[in-house]
Design a protein around this motif. Structure first.
Motif, short mmCIF file in Angstrom:
data_model
loop_
_atom_site.label_atom_id
_atom_site.label_comp_id
_atom_site.label_asym_id
_atom_site.label_seq_id
_atom_site.Cartn_x
_atom_site.Cartn_y
_atom_site.Cartn_z
N VAL A 50 0.84 -1.19 0.00
CA VAL A 50 0.00 0.00 0.00
C VAL A 50 0.88 1.25 0.00
CG1 VAL A 50 -1.84 1.24 1.21
CG2 VAL A 50 -1.72 -1.25 1.37
N LEU A 51 0.47 2.22 -0.82
CA LEU A 51 1.14 3.54 -0.83
C LEU A 51 0.10 4.58 -0.44
CD1 LEU A 51 3.35 5.62 -1.52
CD2 LEU A 51 2.59 5.48 -3.91
N VAL A 52 0.37 5.33 0.62
CA VAL A 52 -0.47 6.44 1.05
C VAL A 52 0.28 7.73 0.76
CG1 VAL A 52 -1.71 7.52 2.96
CG2 VAL A 52 -1.54 5.03 2.84
N MET A 53 -0.33 8.62 -0.01
CA MET A 53 0.37 9.83 -0.43
C MET A 53 -0.58 11.01 -0.41
SD MET A 53 0.57 8.66 -4.41
CE MET A 53 -0.86 7.83 -5.13
N GLY A 54 -0.02 12.21 -0.50
CA GLY A 54 -0.87 13.38 -0.54
C GLY A 54 -0.33 14.52 0.29
N GLU A 55 -1.24 15.44 0.62
CA GLU A 55 -0.88 16.66 1.35
C GLU A 55 -1.78 16.80 2.57
OE1 GLU A 55 0.17 16.29 -2.47
OE2 GLU A 55 -1.85 17.06 -2.15
N ILE A 56 -1.19 16.92 3.74
CA ILE A 56 -1.94 17.06 4.98
C ILE A 56 -1.29 18.12 5.85
CG2 ILE A 56 -2.68 15.92 7.11
CD1 ILE A 56 -2.82 13.30 5.57
N THR A 57 -2.10 19.07 6.31
CA THR A 57 -1.66 20.06 7.28
C THR A 57 -2.59 19.97 8.48
OG1 THR A 57 -0.84 21.56 5.57
CG2 THR A 57 -1.26 22.50 7.74
N SER A 58 -2.05 19.64 9.65
CA SER A 58 -2.89 19.40 10.82
C SER A 58 -2.09 19.51 12.11
CB SER A 58 -3.51 17.99 10.73
OG SER A 58 -4.28 17.70 11.87
N LYS A 59 -2.77 19.87 13.18
CA LYS A 59 -2.17 19.87 14.51
C LYS A 59 -2.22 18.48 15.14
CE LYS A 59 -3.55 24.67 15.37
NZ LYS A 59 -4.40 25.57 16.20
N ALA A 60 -3.00 17.58 14.53
CA ALA A 60 -3.17 16.24 15.08
C ALA A 60 -1.97 15.35 14.75
CB ALA A 60 -4.44 15.61 14.53
N THR A 61 -1.72 14.40 15.62
CA THR A 61 -0.71 13.37 15.39
C THR A 61 -1.43 12.05 15.13
OG1 THR A 61 0.89 14.47 16.83
CG2 THR A 61 1.27 12.13 16.34
N VAL A 62 -1.17 11.44 14.00
CA VAL A 62 -1.91 10.26 13.58
C VAL A 62 -0.94 9.15 13.17
CG1 VAL A 62 -3.46 9.33 11.81
CG2 VAL A 62 -3.94 11.56 12.84
N ASN A 63 -1.21 7.95 13.63
CA ASN A 63 -0.43 6.77 13.23
C ASN A 63 -1.05 6.23 11.94
OD1 ASN A 63 0.81 4.28 12.89
ND2 ASN A 63 0.87 3.83 15.09
N VAL A 64 -0.60 6.74 10.82
CA VAL A 64 -1.21 6.40 9.53
C VAL A 64 -1.04 4.92 9.21
CG1 VAL A 64 -1.14 6.84 7.05
CG2 VAL A 64 -0.95 8.75 8.67
N GLU A 65 0.12 4.37 9.49
CA GLU A 65 0.33 2.94 9.18
C GLU A 65 -0.66 2.05 9.93
OE1 GLU A 65 3.67 -0.62 9.56
OE2 GLU A 65 4.34 1.47 9.49
N LYS A 66 -0.91 2.36 11.19
CA LYS A 66 -1.87 1.56 11.96
C LYS A 66 -3.27 1.67 11.36
CE LYS A 66 -3.47 0.62 16.68
NZ LYS A 66 -4.88 0.43 16.30
N ILE A 67 -3.65 2.87 10.93
CA ILE A 67 -4.96 3.06 10.31
C ILE A 67 -5.07 2.23 9.03
CG2 ILE A 67 -6.40 4.74 9.09
CD1 ILE A 67 -5.43 6.80 11.15
N VAL A 68 -4.01 2.24 8.24
CA VAL A 68 -4.01 1.45 7.00
C VAL A 68 -4.22 -0.03 7.31
CG1 VAL A 68 -2.58 0.67 5.07
CG2 VAL A 68 -2.56 3.08 5.74
N ARG A 69 -3.44 -0.55 8.23
CA ARG A 69 -3.52 -1.99 8.54
C ARG A 69 -4.88 -2.34 9.16
NH1 ARG A 69 1.21 -4.25 7.44
NH2 ARG A 69 3.13 -3.01 7.59
N ASP A 70 -5.33 -1.53 10.09
CA ASP A 70 -6.62 -1.82 10.75
C ASP A 70 -7.77 -1.81 9.74
OD1 ASP A 70 -5.30 -2.00 13.15
OD2 ASP A 70 -6.01 -0.07 13.94
N THR A 71 -7.73 -0.87 8.80
CA THR A 71 -8.79 -0.78 7.79
C THR A 71 -8.81 -2.01 6.90
OG1 THR A 71 -8.63 1.64 7.77
CG2 THR A 71 -9.71 0.60 5.88
N ILE A 72 -7.66 -2.44 6.45
CA ILE A 72 -7.58 -3.61 5.57
C ILE A 72 -8.04 -4.87 6.29
CG2 ILE A 72 -5.98 -5.09 4.28
CD1 ILE A 72 -4.27 -2.54 3.82
N VAL A 73 -7.62 -5.04 7.52
CA VAL A 73 -8.01 -6.22 8.31
C VAL A 73 -9.51 -6.22 8.57
CG1 VAL A 73 -7.80 -7.32 10.57
CG2 VAL A 73 -5.74 -6.56 9.35
N LYS A 74 -10.07 -5.07 8.90
CA LYS A 74 -11.51 -4.98 9.16
C LYS A 74 -12.32 -5.35 7.92
CE LYS A 74 -15.07 -1.75 10.76
NZ LYS A 74 -15.35 -0.35 11.21
N ILE A 75 -11.84 -4.98 6.75
CA ILE A 75 -12.53 -5.32 5.51
C ILE A 75 -12.57 -6.83 5.31
CG2 ILE A 75 -12.35 -5.20 2.97
CD1 ILE A 75 -11.26 -2.32 3.39
N GLY A 76 -11.51 -7.51 5.73
CA GLY A 76 -11.49 -8.97 5.62
C GLY A 76 -10.24 -9.54 5.02
#
Length: 388
Positions: A50-76
């Motif tokens: 998986v490649l996640v790309m783009g532009e993000i400006t935010s004060k939040a700190t996000v674990n993008v890799e964990k979100i990617v993996r959790d989403t894929i696993v939840k789908i099945g």
């Protein structure tokens, strides 16, 4: 000659939809931590990772890799036997900050710079479409809603164990025959293609899909002896998802909207925050169209709105009732002007778009489901008053 119209849908395990769900999960995570986040997140997927790309400006700190993996696993996709596993796949993240040049026009519109009240500008130029029709309770085209419901049912019977041999990838398609007056006559063809384990027969799949997927969804009055039902017409669909085909955010824009029943501006939705009018103005145009049809202004209506980047007010607004209204286009545009406000700030406020509500939209269409704020019918009375 028969008047036939076809729309399709896909399951949440389709590789393009996997990408949409990842992009919107990332968006929601940033909005949860910072409602002012600016997000333009694209995802690409293949059998290699998986490649996640783009532009993000935010004060939040996000674990993008964990979100990617959790989403894929939840789908099945959680088993190496599927050819793709969210637990072990390669994840590459390439995210930069949003261009400061774009932010200049989004945060302060041309109108603000010219001395008007502080107002957001459109995040991009382009045209967006909204549509509604009274041929279904959801005010959506029936071929698309039936395709979505079949695709969602495919997911449900897989996840609840009714059909344990199903795998996440799948597609549905419904062809309706219409009467001369535009009303629905019958279903001409239903196509369901579903990924499955290798040890199940084509005959078993066809029998089960008809019994557990099609029968609970489709009104039997719409089916006759001439209706064709095609289940896995290629005969085999074992290799699927990212193992069988690459995926990309924004490749299912017709599935996401109205199934081809009206125009499309070309802009995708998933991974884009609420300042991007590709998304927010499309939602608002649907909101306007649905309320107009529910108020009895027309049996179906298409709305096109267009913007210039950094400018708050639309550069154009167009309506088409396909000959189904007793009111002129000018009269309808006057009603829209009285009741609705297409400036980005107003859209964001009225639909509460700066909240993390987007992940659920990334599969089975962005319209027609009551849980979304742009589906609210809270302007019907205002429209009836304005048309008097």
């Amino acid at each position: 000659m028969k008047k036939l119209f076809t729309s399709e849908s896909v399951t949440n395990g389709h590789p393009d939809k996997v990408c949409d769900q990842i992009s919107d999960a990332v968006l929601d995570a940033y909005l949860k931590g910072d409602p002012d986040s600016r997000v333009a997140c694209e995802t690409a997927i293949s059998c290699k990772g998986v490649l996640v790309m783009g532009e993000i400006t935010s004060k939040a700190t996000v674990n993008v890799e964990k979100i990617v993996r959790d989403t894929i696993v939840k789908i099945g996709y959680n088993d190496p036997e599927l050819g793709f596993d969210g637990n072990t796949c390669k994840v590459t993240i390439e995210l930069n900050k949003q261009s400061a040049d774009i932010a200049l026009g989004v945060d302060n519109s041309l109108e603000t710079k010219n001395g008007s009240e502080v107002e957001r500008g459109a995040g991009d130029q382009g045209m967006m479409f909204g549509y509604a029709t009274d041929e279904t309770p959801e005010y959506m085209p029936m071929p698309l809603m039936l395709s979505h419901k079949l695709a969602k049912r495919l997911m449900n019977v897989r996840l609840d164990g009714t059909l344990k041999y199903l795998r996440p990838d799948g597609k549905t398609q419904v062809t309706l025959e219409y009467n001369e007056d535009g009303t629905v006559k019958r279903i001409d063809t239903i196509v369901v293609s579903t990924q499955h384990n290798p040890d199940v027969s084509v005959e078993k799949i066809a029998e089960d899909i008809k019994e557990y997927v099609i029968k609970p969804v489709i009104d039997p009055k719409l089916i006759d002896e001439n209706t064709r039902i095609l289940v896995n017409p290629t005969g085999r669909f074992v290799i699927g998802g990212p193992a069988g085909d690459s995926g990309l955010t924004g490749r299912k824009i017709i599935v996401d909207t109205y199934g081809g029943a009206c125009g499309h501006g070309g802009g995708a939705f998933s991974g884009k925050d609420y300042t991007k009018v590709d998304r927010s103005a499309s939602y608002y145009s649907r909101y306007v169209a649905k309320n107009l049809v529910a108020a009895g202004i027309a049996h179906k209506i298409e709305i096109e709105v267009a913007y210039a980047i950094g400018v708050a007010k639309p550069v154009s607004l167009y309506v088409n009732t396909f000959g189904t209204s007793k009111y002129s286009d000018d009269e309808i545009l006057e009603v829209i002007d009285k009741v609705f406000d297409f400036r980005p700030s107003s859209i964001i406020r009225s639909l509460n778009l700066n909240t993390p509500i987007y992940s659920n939209t990334a599969a089975y269409g962005h319209f027609g489901w009551d849980s979304y704020p742009w589906e609210n019918l809270n302007k019907v009375n205002d429209i009836k008053e304005a048309i008097k």
